[in-house]
Scaffold this motif. Sequence first.
Motif, PDB file in Angstrom:
ATOM      1  N   LEU A  20       0.792  -1.207   0.108  1.00  0.00           N
ATOM      2  CA  LEU A  20       0.002   0.114   0.053  1.00  0.00           C
ATOM      3  C   LEU A  20       0.904   1.132   0.143  1.00  0.00           C
ATOM      4  CD1 LEU A  20      -2.891  -1.175   2.215  1.00  0.00           C
ATOM      5  CD2 LEU A  20      -2.962  -0.408   0.101  1.00  0.00           C
ATOM      6  N   ALA A  21       2.025   1.221   0.838  1.00  0.00           N
ATOM      7  CA  ALA A  21       2.705   2.516   0.617  1.00  0.00           C
ATOM      8  C   ALA A  21       3.361   2.624  -0.606  1.00  0.00           C
ATOM      9  CB  ALA A  21       4.193   2.156   1.595  1.00  0.00           C
ATOM     10  N   ALA A  24       0.592   3.783  -2.778  1.00  0.00           N
ATOM     11  CA  ALA A  24       0.177   5.497  -2.840  1.00  0.00           C
ATOM     12  C   ALA A  24       0.947   6.140  -2.989  1.00  0.00           C
ATOM     13  CB  ALA A  24      -0.097   5.468  -0.975  1.00  0.00           C
ATOM     14  N   LEU A 167      -0.820  12.661   4.556  1.00  0.00           N
ATOM     15  CA  LEU A 167      -1.116  11.162   4.432  1.00  0.00           C
ATOM     16  C   LEU A 167       0.292  10.462   4.663  1.00  0.00           C
ATOM     17  CD1 LEU A 167      -2.811   8.752   3.272  1.00  0.00           C
ATOM     18  CD2 LEU A 167      -1.363   8.714   1.273  1.00  0.00           C
ATOM     19  N   TYR A 169       2.076   6.347   6.011  1.00  0.00           N
ATOM     20  CA  TYR A 169       1.905   4.938   6.165  1.00  0.00           C
ATOM     21  C   TYR A 169       0.975   4.494   7.329  1.00  0.00           C
ATOM     22  CZ  TYR A 169       6.055   4.634   9.431  1.00  0.00           C
ATOM     23  OH  TYR A 169       6.464   4.663  10.521  1.00  0.00           O
ATOM     24  N   ASP A 171      -1.701   5.882   8.243  1.00  0.00           N
ATOM     25  CA  ASP A 171      -3.258   5.942   7.572  1.00  0.00           C
ATOM     26  C   ASP A 171      -3.386   4.873   6.695  1.00  0.00           C
ATOM     27  OD1 ASP A 171      -3.367   8.448   8.819  1.00  0.00           O
ATOM     28  OD2 ASP A 171      -2.639   9.715   7.185  1.00  0.00           O
ATOM     29  N   LEU A 172      -2.437   4.575   5.879  1.00  0.00           N
ATOM     30  CA  LEU A 172      -2.622   3.297   4.832  1.00  0.00           C
ATOM     31  C   LEU A 172      -2.871   2.154   5.623  1.00  0.00           C
ATOM     32  CD1 LEU A 172       0.275   4.411   2.449  1.00  0.00           C
ATOM     33  CD2 LEU A 172      -2.318   4.632   2.052  1.00  0.00           C
ATOM     34  N   SER A 173      -2.081   1.886   6.565  1.00  0.00           N
ATOM     35  CA  SER A 173      -2.365   0.676   7.453  1.00  0.00           C
ATOM     36  C   SER A 173      -3.628   0.604   8.151  1.00  0.00           C
ATOM     37  CB  SER A 173      -0.916   0.675   8.548  1.00  0.00           C
ATOM     38  OG  SER A 173       0.312   0.467   7.777  1.00  0.00           O
ATOM     39  N   HIS A 176      -6.017  -0.435   5.862  1.00  0.00           N
ATOM     40  CA  HIS A 176      -6.032  -1.979   5.450  1.00  0.00           C
ATOM     41  C   HIS A 176      -6.773  -2.864   6.804  1.00  0.00           C
ATOM     42  CE1 HIS A 176      -5.184  -5.505   3.352  1.00  0.00           C
ATOM     43  NE2 HIS A 176      -4.592  -5.930   4.198  1.00  0.00           N
ATOM     44  N   VAL A 206      -8.793   7.245   2.357  1.00  0.00           N
ATOM     45  CA  VAL A 206      -7.655   6.472   1.656  1.00  0.00           C
ATOM     46  C   VAL A 206      -8.187   5.937   0.435  1.00  0.00           C
ATOM     47  CG1 VAL A 206      -6.105   4.639   2.065  1.00  0.00           C
ATOM     48  CG2 VAL A 206      -6.392   6.347   3.633  1.00  0.00           C
ATOM     49  N   ILE A 212      -4.729   4.650  -4.942  1.00  0.00           N
ATOM     50  CA  ILE A 212      -5.295   3.471  -4.125  1.00  0.00           C
ATOM     51  C   ILE A 212      -6.742   2.916  -4.878  1.00  0.00           C
ATOM     52  CG2 ILE A 212      -6.404   3.009  -1.911  1.00  0.00           C
ATOM     53  CD1 ILE A 212      -3.223   3.198  -1.665  1.00  0.00           C
TER      54      ILE A 212
END
Lengths: 240, 240
Positions: A20-21, A24, A167, A169, A171-173, A176, A206, A212
């Motif tokens: 995802l990192a 993004a 943003l 990582y 936020d991305l986690s 998920h 996100v 994404i």
Amino acid sequence: MPYKLYYWGGIPGRGEFVRLAFEAAGTDYVDVARLPGGLQEMLALMKDPGAASIPFAPPFLVDRDLLISQVANILFYLGPRLGLAPQDEGLRHVANGLQLTITDLLAEIHDTHHPISVSLYYEQQKPESLRRSAEFLNNRLPKFLGYFERILNRNPAGREHAVGKELSYVDLSLFHLVEGLRYAFPNAMRVHEPRVPALAALHDSVAARPRIHRYLASDRRLAFNESCIFRRYPELDQQV
Amino acid sequence: MPYKLYYWGGIPGRGEFVRLAFEAAGTDYVDVARLPGGLQEMLALMKDPGAASIPFAPPFLVDRDLLISQVANILFYLGPRLGLAPQDEGLRHVANGLQLTITDLLAEIHDTHHPISVSLYYEQQKPESLRRSAEFLNNRLPKFLGYFERILNRNPAGREHAVGKELSYVDLSLFHLVEGLRYAFPNAMRVHEPRVPALAALHDSVAARPRIHRYLASDRRLAFNESCIFRRYPELDQQV
């Protein structure tokens, strides 16, 4: 030379937090074990008797001659390089602390279906799984979700992000994490999500980011399944 | 202003990995919750509705206006400041990867006596603990110990240290890991330790360092007990 991610093919798993990192940030990366011969390459690296830096388990990242293991460590390393970490060193440690709390939660989620041993199948530890899952859904899940909700609400830069005003990582986690929890425990999440509106809003924002959004629709995005951390076993979900 | 460590008094627990770093470096620190009123101060910080950076759980470190949670994160932050981390940035991530693998092992050790829930007493999850401990001692413990042994043996700078050619916080954590395992599983460790001579030698060399030697004899060093991660329940140890 692009970054090389080594992780089991076929499941989102822990590797997904790293994917995802990259996605993004729009950064070129190779998901090695999903290429022909890649799994053999990964296993050979893990068993290389000449290597100084050997990982205990996937995922690990190779950046030129550096091998970095553990998801939170990979993200701590990549964050500044991908523009997904705060500029401030102190805030980077705040981000790392949050990522490690996500790591702890993931281990607890894994153990809802493997409370006794990773060497046994779920079916061989089902009574214990039923008991652990009930405890998890009653006590632990609301505690973790409430914690992340508070983190968002108290972010001095705004509840749109977990750390800082951009943003990261983390936020991305968190995105998920919500995805996985919805897959594994749909009944429980229907109860808990309305209590954590900032977290749910972060998830949606996100998912709506163009890169994404495209990634989620691509075949690079692996579907959840019952070999992953997040498994849908209806008997382990909250009973309605 | 000295560093402030916040952790439950009365047990070595996860806080011990941070204490060992301060003690090995001879750095001034305050172990807040062991001072009169300190526990209240810690709990108030954790519940402070105005704080931006709140920890999920102790231990956490306060350095001026920065609050850092999670042991591996605290050590990543302190390492360079205490002279207990490699100079090289890449090696610092190698160290962090190892520390996170120690973190994973600690969680598994904890779950040998709490496989179902942290909200229940050990006595309320004893059949599951017996089963999980047997799996842990048969499969997981040898795998982790063998991994750390390989890491020591393959360190290009020598098997005296886990990373680089100087003492690092990873060495200190491995020392405490061996201490704790000897306390919790004396029978199993009598079987396993001869198979990991580099790890046993590292343990002894850390214990013999003058500052650590003095610390271990001081009343700052808390004894292991059955409220800690490492618990001596003879029924969970290998049966002889």
